[in-house]
Design a protein around this motif. Structure first.
Motif, PDB file in Angstrom:
ATOM      1  N   VAL A  38      -4.632 -29.192  96.922  1.00 43.36           N
ATOM      2  CA  VAL A  38      -5.702 -30.046  97.439  1.00 43.36           C
ATOM      3  C   VAL A  38      -6.589 -29.284  98.418  1.00 43.36           C
ATOM      4  CG1 VAL A  38      -6.193 -32.063  98.870  1.00 43.36           C
ATOM      5  CG2 VAL A  38      -4.464 -32.190  97.073  1.00 43.36           C
ATOM      6  N   LEU A  39      -5.982 -28.580  99.370  1.00 42.13           N
ATOM      7  CA  LEU A  39      -6.775 -27.863 100.366  1.00 42.13           C
ATOM      8  C   LEU A  39      -7.561 -26.711  99.750  1.00 42.13           C
ATOM      9  CD1 LEU A  39      -4.277 -27.813 103.382  1.00 42.13           C
ATOM     10  CD2 LEU A  39      -6.262 -29.296 103.039  1.00 42.13           C
ATOM     11  N   SER A  40      -6.978 -26.029  98.773  1.00 37.26           N
ATOM     12  CA  SER A  40      -7.706 -24.952  98.090  1.00 37.26           C
ATOM     13  C   SER A  40      -8.896 -25.506  97.329  1.00 37.26           C
ATOM     14  CB  SER A  40      -6.769 -24.193  97.149  1.00 37.26           C
ATOM     15  OG  SER A  40      -5.715 -23.578  97.860  1.00 37.26           O
ATOM     16  N   ALA A  41      -8.686 -26.631  96.652  1.00 38.56           N
ATOM     17  CA  ALA A  41      -9.783 -27.249  95.906  1.00 38.56           C
ATOM     18  C   ALA A  41     -10.899 -27.695  96.847  1.00 38.56           C
ATOM     19  CB  ALA A  41      -9.264 -28.441  95.102  1.00 38.56           C
ATOM     20  N   LEU A  42     -10.541 -28.280  97.986  1.00 38.37           N
ATOM     21  CA  LEU A  42     -11.556 -28.702  98.942  1.00 38.37           C
ATOM     22  C   LEU A  42     -12.302 -27.506  99.527  1.00 38.37           C
ATOM     23  CD1 LEU A  42      -9.689 -31.535 100.887  1.00 38.37           C
ATOM     24  CD2 LEU A  42     -11.628 -31.807  99.330  1.00 38.37           C
ATOM     25  N   LEU A  43     -11.591 -26.405  99.786  1.00 36.81           N
ATOM     26  CA  LEU A  43     -12.233 -25.208 100.316  1.00 36.81           C
ATOM     27  C   LEU A  43     -13.243 -24.643  99.325  1.00 36.81           C
ATOM     28  CD1 LEU A  43     -12.467 -22.979 102.451  1.00 36.81           C
ATOM     29  CD2 LEU A  43     -10.564 -21.815 101.328  1.00 36.81           C
ATOM     30  N   ILE A  44     -12.844 -24.508  98.084  1.00 39.58           N
ATOM     31  CA  ILE A  44     -13.744 -23.975  97.061  1.00 39.58           C
ATOM     32  C   ILE A  44     -14.944 -24.898  96.864  1.00 39.58           C
ATOM     33  CG2 ILE A  44     -13.933 -23.407  94.609  1.00 39.58           C
ATOM     34  CD1 ILE A  44     -10.967 -22.568  94.739  1.00 39.58           C
ATOM     35  N   TYR A  45     -14.682 -26.199  96.820  1.00 40.34           N
ATOM     36  CA  TYR A  45     -15.759 -27.177  96.657  1.00 40.34           C
ATOM     37  C   TYR A  45     -16.738 -27.104  97.832  1.00 40.34           C
ATOM     38  CZ  TYR A  45     -18.080 -31.744  96.555  1.00 40.34           C
ATOM     39  OH  TYR A  45     -19.010 -32.757  96.565  1.00 40.34           O
ATOM     40  N   GLY A  46     -16.205 -27.051  99.064  1.00 43.21           N
ATOM     41  CA  GLY A  46     -17.060 -27.010 100.249  1.00 43.21           C
ATOM     42  C   GLY A  46     -17.890 -25.744 100.325  1.00 43.21           C
TER      43      GLY A  46
END
Length: 318
Positions: free
Chosen positions: A80-88
């Motif tokens: 989840v945190l990796s996906a949010l980082l890449i998205y952001g």
């Protein structure tokens, strides 16, 4: 009282989730995504807590199993945190790109506790200075070059862009764009000591023709009818020119804000006072009682008449 940008005043406190331009929009979207993800994670935690306290023994046993701990305690947060980082990063990567040829550039330098604003020409050279206000044309991206003259500050105009730090010895970039004319409030968002909370600014967005007219006025010395009035003599004898510049005169101090067109500014003291003759006189007389710790010394030696003359002359510089 909060006022809207539509009536020509900067709203305060600045609404952080009400974007007024394309560079603030992605940040608002990212904020709502983070809020939603936080709500989902909170819900999952509450459900797990309810199961652990009130659920059947079989469910509680499975909840404490090694497999579920690895999935819920390690794999789920990493994914989840990796996906949010890449998205952001993907959503905001264009906000700090290097300036392109032809882009409008403005350099803002954070100082204790005000903002020095320099408007740059096509070659990146300083054309003229202002203070505590950033003027931009609507519908056009503007590159803001962020410097600091002393400690770490942070430039934040929530409706137009995100927060970017101003670090001594390093220049950071930020893009702004306003879709509608108006005034958009901002604030130093990194504690910088002393009267940090009173270090505000405003971004004023003009229609393109109005912006060009504003630039033309600011590029020339103020056309005042009071050049030879007593206030100018008070400015000289009080030593104000050692810290302040007034274009078209011999006053060329660099320590404080450029006062060439101070009468046309909306506020005094980096956003804490409306700009008029009365507040100008009060600020000159004892700025320390208004904004304790700022670097403008008090002038109790000036008489009431001298303060009136000096503030009248400064108000005429438009």
């Amino acid at each position: 009282m909060t006022k809207s940008a539509a009536d020509g005043t900067a709203s305060w406190p600045p609404p952080a989730l009400d974007p007024a331009g394309p560079f603030a929009g992605p940040l608002s979207t990212l904020s709502w995504v983070l809020f939603a993800m936080g709500a989902v994670v909170t819900l999952i935690v509450l459900i797990a807590l309810a199961v652990a306290v009130f659920g059947p023994r079989r469910w509680r046993t499975r909840l404490g199993g090694t497999r579920l701990v690895w999935i819920g305690g390690f794999a789920f947060p990493v994914v989840v945190l990796s996906a949010l980082l890449i998205y952001g990063l993907g959503l905001t990567s264009h906000l700090t790109q290097e300036p392109e040829p032809g882009e409008l550039r403005i350099r803002v330098t954070g100082e204790m506790w005000w903002w020095r604003v320099a408007y740059l020409d096509g070659q990146g050279r300083e054309a003229f200075q202002d203070a505590n206000e950033v003027h931009i044309p609507i519908g056009r991206p503007v590159v803001i070059e962020l410097d600091s003259a002393d400690v770490i500050h942070s430039f934040w105009v929530p409706r137009l862009a995100g927060k970017v730090d101003m670090i001594p010895g390093r220049r950071n970039l930020l893009r702004l764009q306003a879709d509608q004319p108006g005034a958009y409030g901002g604030q130093c968002a990194e504690y910088c000591g002393g009267p940090h909370a009173l270090m505000g600014l405003v971004v004023v967005a003009h229609a393109p023709k109005d912006y060009e007219a504003w630039v033309a006025r600011q590029s020339q010395p103020a056309q005042t009818v009071m050049q030879m009035m007593p206030g100018r003599a008070v400015f000289q004898t009080a030593g104000c020119g050692a810290c302040h510049t007034v274009a078209g005169t011999a006053f060329n101090g660099l320590a404080g804000p450029d006062l060439s067109h101070v009468g046309s500014r909306r506020t005094l003291g980096a956003g804490i006072l409306p700009n008029n003759q009365g507040t100008m006189a009060g600020w000159i007389s004892d700025s320390q009682s208004i904004k304790p710790g700022n670097r403008m010394p008090a002038y109790p030696v000036l008489t009431g008449q001298e303060l009136r003359d000096l503030s009248a002359w400064l108000e005429s510089l438009k």
